[in-house]
Write a protein that holds these residues in place. Structure first.
Motif, short mmCIF file in Angstrom:
data_model
loop_
_atom_site.label_atom_id
_atom_site.label_comp_id
_atom_site.label_asym_id
_atom_site.label_seq_id
_atom_site.Cartn_x
_atom_site.Cartn_y
_atom_site.Cartn_z
N SER A 134 0.83 -1.09 -0.07
CA SER A 134 0.09 -0.07 -0.18
C SER A 134 0.74 1.39 -0.03
O SER A 134 1.87 1.24 0.57
N PHE A 135 0.40 2.32 -0.47
CA PHE A 135 1.11 3.66 -0.49
C PHE A 135 0.97 4.06 0.94
O PHE A 135 -0.05 3.90 1.68
N GLU A 136 2.02 4.70 1.47
CA GLU A 136 1.93 5.52 2.78
C GLU A 136 2.19 6.93 2.81
O GLU A 136 2.75 7.66 1.51
N THR A 150 -5.17 7.35 1.47
CA THR A 150 -6.28 6.45 1.97
C THR A 150 -7.04 6.04 0.84
O THR A 150 -7.38 4.60 0.58
N ASN A 166 -5.49 4.01 -2.07
CA ASN A 166 -5.21 2.51 -1.55
C ASN A 166 -6.59 1.67 -1.56
O ASN A 166 -6.74 0.56 -2.20
N ASN A 167 -7.64 2.27 -1.45
CA ASN A 167 -9.00 1.70 -1.38
C ASN A 167 -9.28 1.57 -2.75
O ASN A 167 -9.81 0.47 -3.24
N LYS A 205 -7.21 -1.35 -4.51
CA LYS A 205 -7.19 -2.70 -4.07
C LYS A 205 -8.10 -3.62 -4.96
O LYS A 205 -9.03 -3.58 -5.45
N GLU A 214 -2.99 -2.27 -8.50
CA GLU A 214 -2.43 -2.70 -7.18
C GLU A 214 -0.92 -3.18 -7.22
O GLU A 214 -0.49 -4.00 -8.08
N HIS A 262 -1.77 11.99 -4.66
CA HIS A 262 -0.56 11.61 -3.85
C HIS A 262 0.47 12.03 -4.59
O HIS A 262 1.67 12.48 -3.97
#
Length: 202
Positions: A2-4, A37, A40-41, A44, A49, A74
């Protein structure tokens, strides 16, 4: 993976008085964190991904709106944080200075063109300095679009400097005076990072 949310290379208050601490904290911890957030959702279980953020935004034509908008958010903000630093600003040196003079005639001419792109972007968006085939150009994009989104934006090349002109980036301090925010931002540019990004494009 996942990206942070990336950590800032400085504290929220360290760009004052040009960008205030409250704006920086909300912008980074709320707005950018929200893009991460939601991205990432949105990716998925999709073919995106596990891809890099550059790979994702470069396929913007194929992206659902949620991936395009949050992916752009992002990427754009990650670049934005990196091209600022406490005690920055002034005129660039090195390869960026040479390329700016070649493309625009002088740093002052570039600064005027970039500031105009930022100030006149209608609504929310970004102003960019891009590198393409060894040459620099200035442009702006709406919303969270960026120059890597080929076929969807008028910009050409890889962004090496970007300025966020969404109201959330400046409204607490500057209200509706976007040109004042743009003028202040020149005092925090990290030209060392911009030089690194230009070298990476070459």
């Amino acid at each position: 993976m996942s990206f942070e949310l990336p950590k800032l290379p400085y504290g929220y208050k360290d760009l004052e008085p040009h960008i205030d601490a409250q704006t920086m904290e909300i912008h980074h911890n709320k707005h950018h964190n929200g893009y991460v957030t939601n991205l990432n959702n949105a990716i998925k279980g999709t073919p995106f991904e596990g891809k890099s953020i550059e790979e994702i935004v470069s396929h913007a034509k194929e992206l659902p709106p949620a991936v395009r908008n949050n992916g752009g958010g992002h990427y754009n903000h990650s670049l934005f944080w990196s091209v600022m630093k406490p005690g920055g600003g002034g005129a660039p040196t090195g390869d960026v200075a040479t390329a700016i003079n070649a493309a625009f005639g002088s740093f002052d001419a570039f600064k005027e063109k970039f500031s105009a792109a930022a100030a006149t972007r209608f609504g929310s968006g970004w102003a960019w300095l891009c590198a393409s085939e060894g040459k620099l150009n200035v442009c702006s994009t709406p919303n969270q679009d960026n120059p890597l989104m080929k076929g969807l934006v008028e910009c050409a090349g890889t962004p090496i400097l970007g300025l966020d002109v969404w109201e959330h980036a400046y409204y607490l301090k500057y209200q509706n005076k976007r040109p004042d925010y743009v003028s202040a931002w020149w005092n925090v540019i990290n030209w060392d990072e911009v030089n690194k990004r230009l070298k990476a494009v070459k």
